[in-house]
Design an enzyme around this catalytic site. Structure first.
Site, PDB file in Angstrom:
ATOM      1  N   SER A 136       0.850  -1.186   0.000  1.00  0.00           N
ATOM      2  CA  SER A 136       0.000   0.000   0.000  1.00  0.00           C
ATOM      3  C   SER A 136       0.883   1.231   0.000  1.00  0.00           C
ATOM      4  CB  SER A 136      -0.886   0.014   1.259  1.00  0.00           C
ATOM      5  OG  SER A 136      -1.549   1.261   1.412  1.00  0.00           O
ATOM      6  N   TYR A 149      -2.048  -0.984  10.307  1.00  0.00           N
ATOM      7  CA  TYR A 149      -2.173  -1.245   8.871  1.00  0.00           C
ATOM      8  C   TYR A 149      -0.912  -0.768   8.159  1.00  0.00           C
ATOM      9  CZ  TYR A 149      -3.765  -1.169   4.058  1.00  0.00           C
ATOM     10  OH  TYR A 149      -3.859  -1.372   2.693  1.00  0.00           O
TER      11      TYR A 149
END
Length: 253
Positions: A136, A149
């Site tokens: 990401s 995350y």
């Protein structure tokens, strides 16, 4: 990477980016199977003609069973896309956040390792193939309301780098896909700057089709994240993104 004649497994492909990539690989001429936890998502993909497999990446027995089932049906498997991911907000001032952190790490990082471990002997034994890991932009430019995350995806980036080095010479490549915010599952309502899924997938497939395929697949929209430290914009961007801490329930009002 020739996208027209591959046998691909997309783990985490029952929705969003994974589902779209499965469809794109199939449209390019590859044979595609999808693994995931959603019964509804798997049923819908089966109706589209995909092979489907129930897999829970947080359960080693589930991963092993899925691997055996996939290889029994697709012995020519040469591409494994690993994109398990949960995105949970956490207030680090509240000790209750720990369970969210544990779930995030077990899914995003350890789940990826479980899948890679499960299929490495097969791909190395064939002497040809690719892992495509999915990280990401948040791995490189943290979004403070989602600290674990960010940490989990940064760890998958580092793991992908090490995996690529260790598999050098085996014929098995490692490609890291680094998405920015992509408009899936209503995210366009939360983030008006999210990249449309169709445009993102088109850019990804064009990058994957390059020869040689880049080790990191970076669409235009993620470059500001990937190179923030290099470009000297990191501190300012993190400060801007920290304004989103007001979204945390304990920070409102």
């Amino acid at each position: 990477m020739d996208l027209s004649n591959r046998t691909v497994l997309v783990v985490g492909g029952t929705s969003g980016i994974g589902r779209e990539l499965a469809r794109r690989f199939a449209a390019a001429g590859s044979t595609v199977a999808v693994g995931g936890r959603s019964p509804q998502g798997l049923a819908e993909l089966a109706e589209e003609g995909f092979g489907t497999f129930r897999i829970d990446v947080t359960d080693g027995d589930s991963v092993a069973a899925a691997r055996d089932a996939v290889l029994a049906q697709y012995p020519e498997l040469d591409t494994v896309v690993t994109m398990p991911g949960v995105m949970l907000m956490e207030d680090l001032r509240d000790p209750e956040h720990f369970e969210a952190a544990r779930t995030t790490i077990d899914t995003n990082l350890v789940g990826t390792i479980r899948v890679v471990d499960a299929f490495t002997p097969h791909l190395v034994g064939r002497g040809v193939g690719d892992f495509i890991t999915v990280t990401s932009g948040i791995a490189f430019l943290p979004f403070p309301p989602m600290p674990t995350y960010a940490a989990s995806k940064a760890a998958v980036h580092a793991y992908s780098e090490a995996l690529r080095a260790q598999l050098a010479g085996t014929g098995v490549g490692v490609v890291e896909l680094v998405p920015p915010a992509v408009a899936t599952a209503g995210q366009e309502k939360v983030n008006p700057h999210a990249l449309p899924l169709d445009a993102f997938a088109t850019e990804v497939m064009d990058l994957l089709a390059q020869n040689p395929t880049p080790p990191e697949v970076l669409v235009e929209g993620v470059l500001m994240h990937r190179w923030a430290e290099r470009d000297g914009t990191y501190a300012d961007l993190v400060a801007q993104r920290s304004q989103a801490l007001s979204l945390l329930p304990g920070r409102q009002g």
